[in-house]
Enzyme design. Structure first.
Site, PDB file in Angstrom:
ATOM      1  N   TYR A 148       0.846  -1.201   0.000  1.00 11.24           N
ATOM      2  CA  TYR A 148       0.000   0.000   0.000  1.00 11.24           C
ATOM      3  C   TYR A 148       0.883   1.254   0.000  1.00 11.24           C
ATOM      4  CZ  TYR A 148      -3.773   3.232   0.974  1.00 11.24           C
ATOM      5  OH  TYR A 148      -4.659   4.274   0.885  1.00 11.24           O
ATOM      6  N   SER A 181      -6.487   1.017  -4.477  1.00  8.69           N
ATOM      7  CA  SER A 181      -6.583   2.444  -4.222  1.00  8.69           C
ATOM      8  C   SER A 181      -5.207   3.082  -4.375  1.00  8.69           C
ATOM      9  CB  SER A 181      -7.185   2.685  -2.837  1.00  8.69           C
ATOM     10  OG  SER A 181      -7.532   4.031  -2.653  1.00  8.69           O
ATOM     11  N   ASP A 225     -17.830   3.655  -7.474  1.00  6.02           N
ATOM     12  CA  ASP A 225     -16.770   4.208  -6.630  1.00  6.02           C
ATOM     13  C   ASP A 225     -16.766   5.720  -6.826  1.00  6.02           C
ATOM     14  OD1 ASP A 225     -14.525   4.944  -5.247  1.00  6.02           O
ATOM     15  OD2 ASP A 225     -13.205   3.448  -6.158  1.00  6.02           O
ATOM     16  N   HIS A 228     -16.113   2.244  -3.226  1.00 11.93           N
ATOM     17  CA  HIS A 228     -14.654   2.143  -3.222  1.00 11.93           C
ATOM     18  C   HIS A 228     -14.190   0.776  -2.742  1.00 11.93           C
ATOM     19  CE1 HIS A 228     -10.639   3.586  -3.546  1.00 11.93           C
ATOM     20  NE2 HIS A 228     -10.393   3.506  -2.245  1.00 11.93           N
TER      21      HIS A 228
END
Length: 703
Positions: free
Chosen positions: A472, A553, A636, A669
């Site tokens: 991430y 994301s 999203d 999302h």
């Protein structure tokens, strides 16, 4: 006691500014029209192509079924929130795909098969109103818990419709508080008054799509008549207001979120707002009469310097009068970081990490001084802590798991280490054959970067193991070990190796670790990820043809950079609900709020460094890239689906053959709105990865 207001990172779409030449030449920009017929027809065509690749894949059908069993298992732990004399849980399964909000007593909950009373049936509500409702949240009035504000989303989007709900009658309040669909932030002042930050009409949103105005709304009056408390700037991220209650001490605060990481806090006393003298990068919460301040930058005050990432306590009234003598409850080291706090009646529980492994310490305040003791933890994995009744009890709930240990849910008691087992999650795979190892590697600039490897104990270091590297690396979010039955079914049980990289940009080592990869230093996060991949290859756990990368994301951006910068390291990449076009990210949905993380591409000096890694601008015809899957959701409204659409379309136009694309038509999302969709999207993802990375994949061509 409620924590400090956290503004939801879900923003309304903002209008595009005048286009630069580079933007005007983007021939795929029409795909940003989220629900336009032309764009949706393209999406449906790509979905059909992806489905056709899976129609005859027996492994896909079986995995999808297996994952749905895991997601719908009635043996999952129902997490609870105590409100008044009852504990509440939101539950989804095969019979309740949209979910039911339900309650029982704590004593009943402790039974193996507790009897639940349905409070709100979202499936029944959706059917009755012919709406695709997805339950988002409930904002309930503390500590009396008589009324709640129920937030309902169409299809899983962040924008919600809010309605007042009576807990005693289990029904929506006729003529009660009700707000139309928007991205909003609400809190109770009292039974007849709300703090409301929402879309009040033209000019009331920031460039990020958050509310620019927060008001106080009285029951029985029109929203348009609500009293304005504070107006932020159009360039701010958002504003909001919240109340805090603990041990009979009530406070009201207004928050101006200037950027994602900087804010101003104001104490509201009647009509008077007083700005708190705290760093712009800090959080403020309350415990009894004490203020708990957590600066995310070094703070020079009162003749002392407090480290970024510290936790400081002080009598709030004394602080407002100028006192700056803080008690340091936590000071970070090179390997430790503060991750969160939980309040009971008499104790403040501080969660920290040490080399990405969990620690817990409880602090007690006797009215004049603080004392502490470490809390014994049964695992070094992920630990969750929540107070069960902060006004009346020192009991708290503690959950823990790691990659190989299913979650355990216990009742704990501040002041000692005695615990009562409440629930244990089932094992969805035999973990006895596996082990978790933490390793460190050296990044390009010499920084040591930790990562976790979950592998079979008898793994052969011959470079042939299908290996999935996940990361991430942003927004100070830490990746800690936690159990996933789905991961076991879809990857480990097949013989795969799973790796999680704790790269810079995350919060594993506090604000310092995050800030080392901000803006012009973003490349460090990508170098860290590549260094972990190189270490996996060098140790012969795997090889490039068996190594995959995945992230969602901000992690989807990470995966996109891995695809375009280091295609030599991977044979498969999955980019989930991603940012990819960093030239236009600040013009799309929530993007403007993230310029504190990435920089502003409209400023030439900042675009200069962003342009060097932005995947959409750096993908090239003729280059050889790994097999790639872009997966996103039409609904999203946080990260625009246009990022994934445009990247896939551009690669296809450039002649890259092995580009997969799938877009769930709803889901928000999180990608999916219910367990069936979650099982389907996970099965697509892991079937793609396995087919590309399996040991006998010599026939799979890297393009």
């Amino acid at each position: 006691m409620k924590p400090q207001l956290t503004l939801i990172a879900a923003l309304c779409m903002v209008g595009a500014s005048s286009l630069t030449l580079a933007q005007a030449e983007d021939k795929h920009q029409w795909l940003e029209d989220v629900s336009g017929d032309k764009a949706l027809n393209w999406v449906k065509d790509q979905n059909k192509v992806t489905r056709s690749k899976l129609d005859n894949d027996a492994g896909f059908a079986k995995l999808k079924a297996d994952l749905q069993v895991v997601l719908d298992s009635k043996d999952r732990i129902p997490g609870i929130r105590k409100m008044g004399d009852a504990v509440y849980n939101f539950w989804m399964d095969a019979e309740h795909p949209r979910g039911v909000w339900r309650k029982t007593t704590l004593e009943e909950y402790k039974k193996a098969q507790p009897k639940w009373e349905v409070v709100l049936d979202v499936d029944a509500l959706a059917k009755a109103e012919n709406e695709n409702w997805v339950y988002k949240a409930s904002v309930c009035r503390e500590p009396v818990y008589d009324r709640c504000l129920i937030e309902l989303s169409r299809g899983g989007a962040d924008a919600v419709v809010t309605r007042e709900f009576d807990l005693s009658s289990k029904s929506f309040v006729k003529g009660g508080f009700s707000l139309p669909e928007a991205k909003m932030n609400l809190d109770w002042v009292n039974k007849d008054t709300l703090f409301v930050a929402t879309d009040f009409g033209a000019g009331t949103l920031t460039d990020s799509g958050y509310a620019r105005v927060v008001k106080e709304w009285k029951r029985g009056t029109e929203l348009s008549a609500a009293k304005t408390l504070f107006e932020g700037q159009k360039t701010d991220m958002a504003v909001g207001a919240y109340s805090s209650d603990h041990k009979g001490v009530h406070r009201e605060l207004v928050n101006r979120q200037i950027t994602f990481y900087t804010s101003e806090q104001y104490l509201k006393e009647g009509d008077k707002l007083t700005k708190l003298d705290v760093p712009a990068k800090s959080n403020v919460s309350f415990f009894d009469k004490q203020a708990i301040i957590t600066p995310r930058e070094a703070w020079n005050v009162g003749g002392k310097t407090y480290a970024s990432g510290s936790v400081l306590a002080i009598d709030f009234d004394a602080f407002m009068k100028g006192n700056r003598e803080f008690t340091v409850l936590f000071e970070p080291s090179d390997t430790t970081s503060f991750t969160g706090a939980t309040v009971t009646k008499n104790y403040l529980l501080l969660q920290t990490l040490d080399n990405v492994k969990s620690n817990l310490k409880e602090w007690k305040f006797d009215g004049s001084k603080w004392s502490s003791r470490p809390v014994s933890l049964p695992t070094l994995g992920a630990v969750g802590v929540s107070g069960i009744d902060a006004e009346n009890s020192d009991d708290y709930l503690i959950s823990y798991s790691d990659y190989l240990t299913p979650s355990v849910y216990m009742m704990a008691h501040a002041g000692n280490d005695k615990r009562e087992l409440l629930k244990s999650a089932p094992s969805f795979f035999d973990a006895s054959a596996y082990e978790t190892v933490q390793k460190f590697t050296t990044s390009k600039d010499g920084t040591k970067v930790p990562y976790f490897v979950v592998r079979r104990k008898d793994v052969k270091f011959d470079g042939s193991n299908p290996t999935l590297l996940y990361g991430y690396g942003g927004f100070q979010i830490s990746l800690t070990p936690s159990y996933s039955g789905g991961l076991g079914k879809s990857w480990l049980d097949k013989g795969g190796v799973y790796v999680v990289a704790n790269i810079r940009g995350g919060g594993e080592f506090g604000p310092r670790w995050h800030q080392l990869a901000l803006k012009e230093n973003r490349q460090r996060a990508y170098d860290d990820f590549a260094a972990v991949a190189e270490d996996l290859i060098a140790s012969k756990i795997t090889s490039p043809k068996h190594l995959g990368a995945m992230g969602g994301s901000n992690g989807g951006l990470l995966a996109g950079v891995a695809l375009t910068q280091r295609p030599d390291l991977f044979n498969a990449v999955v980019s989930q609900v991603p940012l990819l076009d960093m030239r236009r990210f600040n013009q799309l949905l929530a993007g403007a709020s993230w310029m504190g993380e990435y920089g502003n591409p409209d400023v030439p000096a900042e675009w200069d460094y962003i342009s060097k890694y932005s995947p959409y601008q750096n993908v090239k015809a003729g280059a050889k890239y790994p097999n790639v899957l872009f997966i996103t959701s039409t609904r999203d409204d946080r990260v625009h689906p246009g990022h994934a659409r445009k990247m896939a379309a551009k690669m296809m136009d450039q002649g890259h053959k092995n580009v997969w694309y799938y877009e769930n038509i709803e889901g928000g999302h999180g990608g999916a709105a219910n367990n069936a969709q979650r099982a389907d999207m996970s099965a697509i993802t892991y079937t793609f990865l396995w087919n590309m990375l399996k040991r006998d994949n010599e026939s799979v061509r890297v393009h």
